[in-house]
Enzyme design. Structure first.
Site, PDB file in Angstrom:
ATOM      1  N   GLN A 119      47.363  46.298  35.516  1.00  0.00           N
ATOM      2  CA  GLN A 119      47.658  46.873  34.669  1.00  0.00           C
ATOM      3  C   GLN A 119      49.163  47.697  34.495  1.00  0.00           C
ATOM      4  O   GLN A 119      49.524  48.415  33.599  1.00  0.00           O
ATOM      5  CB  GLN A 119      46.495  47.845  34.104  1.00  0.00           C
ATOM      6  CG  GLN A 119      45.478  47.364  33.663  1.00  0.00           C
ATOM      7  CD  GLN A 119      44.159  48.053  33.534  1.00  0.00           C
ATOM      8  OE1 GLN A 119      44.354  49.423  33.468  1.00  0.00           O
ATOM      9  NE2 GLN A 119      43.025  47.518  33.186  1.00  0.00           N
ATOM     10  N   GLU A 173      37.586  55.926  22.388  1.00  0.00           N
ATOM     11  CA  GLU A 173      37.474  57.117  21.845  1.00  0.00           C
ATOM     12  C   GLU A 173      38.788  57.357  21.112  1.00  0.00           C
ATOM     13  O   GLU A 173      39.962  56.869  21.532  1.00  0.00           O
ATOM     14  CB  GLU A 173      37.290  58.350  22.908  1.00  0.00           C
ATOM     15  CG  GLU A 173      36.070  58.224  23.573  1.00  0.00           C
ATOM     16  CD  GLU A 173      36.036  59.529  24.402  1.00  0.00           C
ATOM     17  OE1 GLU A 173      34.677  59.740  25.292  1.00  0.00           O
ATOM     18  OE2 GLU A 173      36.881  60.298  24.657  1.00  0.00           O
ATOM     19  N   HIS A 177      44.513  51.652  35.016  1.00  0.00           N
ATOM     20  CA  HIS A 177      44.536  52.901  34.261  1.00  0.00           C
ATOM     21  C   HIS A 177      45.842  53.720  34.636  1.00  0.00           C
ATOM     22  O   HIS A 177      45.755  54.580  35.346  1.00  0.00           O
ATOM     23  CB  HIS A 177      43.256  53.556  34.835  1.00  0.00           C
ATOM     24  CG  HIS A 177      41.956  53.007  34.397  1.00  0.00           C
ATOM     25  ND1 HIS A 177      40.629  53.571  34.352  1.00  0.00           N
ATOM     26  CD2 HIS A 177      41.815  51.851  33.856  1.00  0.00           C
ATOM     27  CE1 HIS A 177      39.831  52.817  33.684  1.00  0.00           C
ATOM     28  NE2 HIS A 177      40.269  51.755  33.277  1.00  0.00           N
TER      29      HIS A 177
END
Length: 322
Positions: free
Chosen positions: A30, A185, A92
């Site tokens: 990522q 979220e 991440h």
């Protein structure tokens, strides 16, 4: 681009050659070139800011550089922030950049798939940080006087924040972050707030192991909204266009004040209607592509950027009123 190329697109859609001066990035997993934003005084100083995965002792971490844009590239490039520590792995990185009305810079930082460090204030993993445009620390940051905390930290207990925007009415930061298996979220991170990861989550671990739900730990700040199954939220923006002479027929005035969220696995846009800080409605708008970013164009249209991976063409799309 994830590979580290930075290009300029002209009005007719033509891309420039890669600009010079871009820092070397770690194009792994990522990681890569993560985000780009303009200085609030760009018209005067021509400064732009880049977040990227940077190699170093221990592995890699998210860094932010700024440089002055010229016709051919970036000059006077300086790294103004580095996530510490650098760690192994390719997941991440976070990396969203957003300026506040008072000229502070928020940087979102993933916990690099390391879990527990998100609760440790001595590092930058799983944190949102707030700095001045030159990399110095604002005097009113919540942990600036705490000796066992990184002074740049604004909030912590985050997993991987890939969406961030400033509410046009309140000036508050809103963000979207990836949950594990479930539990994506939408948050409004207050200064010093602990959002609970990995102690709590609305999702479960990928192996099915349970994680306590946020209400079991009221000391943590819960999400404004959560999604299970996930939507994989990436870039977000508040839509402000309206029906007046300043906007064209391309605007969608019924969406004024809504939050638009780009969805990766959900392959579309999630549109949220709001009443203050309460979500009052949700619409899913399928696009048939992984949407990495969403932005409002000057004429009130909506720009959508496809993710370039997993068979997607990496196109820039334009959404307008019918």
């Amino acid at each position: 681009e994830r590979s580290g190329d930075l290009r300029i697109m002209s009005a007719d859609g033509t891309l420039s050659e890669p600009l010079s001066g871009v820092p070397k990035v770690v194009a792994k997993g990522q990681g890569g070139l993560l985000d780009v934003t303009l200085d609030p005084k760009f018209a005067e100083n021509k400064l732009i800011y880049l977040s990227f995965a940077e190699a170093g002792e221990g592995g890699a971490g998210t860094a932010v550089a700024r440089g002055r844009l010229t016709d051919t590239g970036l000059e006077d490039v300086q790294v103004i922030f580095r996530q510490t520590p650098k760690v192994s792995g390719g997941n991440h990185f976070g990396g969203r950049l957003v300026f506040t009305p008072d000229n502070k810079l928020f940087i979102t930082l993933g916990e690099r798939f390391k879990f527990e460090p998100a609760q440790d204030l001595t590092n930058h993993l799983g944190k949102i940080v707030r700095i001045n445009p030159d990399g110095s620390v604002p005097a009113d940051n919540p942990f600036i006087s705490q000796t066992d905390a990184q002074s740049e930290i604004w909030s912590y207990g985050h997993r991987n924040v890939e969406g961030a925007a400033i509410h046009p009415g309140t000036g508050k930061l809103w963000e979207t972050e990836f949950g594990p298996k479930g539990g994506d979220e939408l948050n409004i991170p207050a200064p010093g707030a602990n959002h609970g990861w990995p102690v709590v989550s609305w999702g479960t671990h990928y192996d099915g192991k349970d994680i306590p739900n946020p209400p079991t730990h009221p000391e943590f700040t819960d999400a404004v909204r959560q999604w299970t199954p996930v939507i994989s939220p990436s870039g977000i923006t508040f839509y402000t266009a309206e029906a007046n002479p300043g906007w064209t027929a391309f605007s969608i005035p019924a969406w004024k004040g809504n939050l638009l969220i780009g969805g990766l696995s959900s392959q579309g846009i999630v549109r949220l209607s709001l009443d203050g800080e309460t979500v009052t409605g949700e619409e899913r708008i399928p696009m048939g592509a992984r949407i990495r970013d969403v932005a409002q164009a000057p004429d009130g249209a909506i720009w959508l950027l496809e993710d370039g991976g997993k068979g997607s063409g990496g196109r820039l799309l334009r959404l307008t009123a019918k």
